[in-house]
Write an enzyme that holds these catalytic residues in place. Structure first.
Site, PDB file in Angstrom:
ATOM      1  CE  LYS A  43      41.086   2.084  46.545  1.00  0.00           C
ATOM      2  NZ  LYS A  43      39.622   2.346  46.610  1.00  0.00           N
ATOM      3  CB  SER A  44      42.733   8.548  45.692  1.00  0.00           C
ATOM      4  OG  SER A  44      42.489   7.430  44.882  1.00  0.00           O
ATOM      5  CB  THR A  45      41.443  11.076  50.228  1.00  0.00           C
ATOM      6  OG1 THR A  45      40.429  11.205  49.230  1.00  0.00           O
ATOM      7  CG2 THR A  45      41.472  12.322  51.091  1.00  0.00           C
ATOM      8  CB  SER A 111      44.459  -4.618  45.723  1.00  0.00           C
ATOM      9  OG  SER A 111      44.510  -3.622  46.712  1.00  0.00           O
TER      10      SER A 111
END
Ligand SMILES: Nc1ncnc2c1ncn2[C@@H]1O[C@H](COP(=O)(O)OS(=O)(=O)O)[C@@H](OP(=O)(O)O)[C@H]1O
Ligand SMILES: Nc1ncnc2c1ncn2[C@@H]1O[C@H](COP(=O)(O)OP(=O)(O)O)[C@@H](O)[C@H]1O
Length: 207
Positions: A43-45, A111
């Site tokens: 996700k962060s990448t 989430s």
């Protein structure tokens, strides 16, 4: 745009200068790209790659990353279901403000609960909430384990870890699903390109 509050005697304040004017200034349309998936799914990448790609196109974005928000705004919250729900609700409200500011807000949080993501979706006009599901196998995320958290969770040293002993509820009708292709995970740039193409196609990158 107002919502029900516990406080009484409060009034919604409007300003003549609104979202349309800000969007015109930025030549883009404010929206929320909500990236959901297991820890280690990328996700962060993806959020960073997407934000860089948008920046290079002259488009203003801002990342709300779950880990980072938990250092400040959400530092009072843990990982009990009700804390995760509040974490997502607050982030959804902040994301809504960024979208109202005219930005492409990239929210990157596990989430895990469908209802919480749907609550955030309901905060915005439907088309302005773009749910991106990082559909990576648990085995891949666990093999990556960049923070060593899966190892701790398997050893019983972290309780209630998503995917191990706390549920992840996959989206039923997300706008974009990213997954392995013949057992190979696409590169972050390729995935960011897919999201940019979606934004382009739906008219978010112009006003
Ligand atoms: N119990 C448990 N379950 C899941 N994740 C955990 C847990 N404890 C700590 N962490 C770390 O916290 C990061 C997830 O924070 P989020 O705010 O995205 O989580 S949530 O959306 O409220 O579920 C998550 O970051 P990412 O790996 O980037 O997803 C983990 O590093
Ligand atoms: N598309 C990708 N291909 C290969 N490795 C990736 C990809 N995306 C992320 N990674 C690697 O996987 C690990 C987890 O990525 P990260 O973005 O931190 O996931 P998350 O934010 O979902 O926890 C990192 O070590 C990162 O370098």
């Amino acid at each position: 745009m107002s919502t029900v509050s516990n406080a009484t005697n409060i009034f919604w304040q409007d300003c003549q200068l609104g979202k349309p004017e800000r969007q015109k200034l930025l030549n883009q349309k404010g929206c929320v790209v909500w990236i959901t998936g297991l820890s280690g799914s990328g996700k962060s990448t993806l959020a960073c790659s997407l934000s860089s790609e948008l920046h290079s196109k002259g488009k203003l974005s801002y990342i709300l990353d779950g880990d980072n928000l938990r250092h400040g705004l959400n530092k009072d919250l843990g990982f009990k279901p009700e804390d995760r729900t509040e974490n997502i609700r607050r982030t959804g409200e902040v994301a809504k403000l960024f979208a109202d500011a005219g930005l492409i807000c990239v929210a990157s949080l596990i989430s895990p609960y469908r209802r919480d993501r749907d609550t955030c979706r309901a905060m915005l006009p439907d088309a302005n909430f773009i749910e991106v599901y990082m559909n990576m196998p648990l085995a891949l995320c666990e093999a990556r384990d960049p923070k060593g958290l899966y190892k701790l969770a398997r050893a019983g040293k972290i309780k209630g870890f998503t995917g191990i002993d706390d549920p992840y509820e996959p989206p039923l009708n997300c706008e974009i699903e990213l997954k392995e292709d013949n057992g190979v995970c696409p590169t972050p740039n390729v995935m960011a390109g897919q999201v940019v193409s979606y934004l382009e196609e739906k008219g978010f990158l112009h006003c």
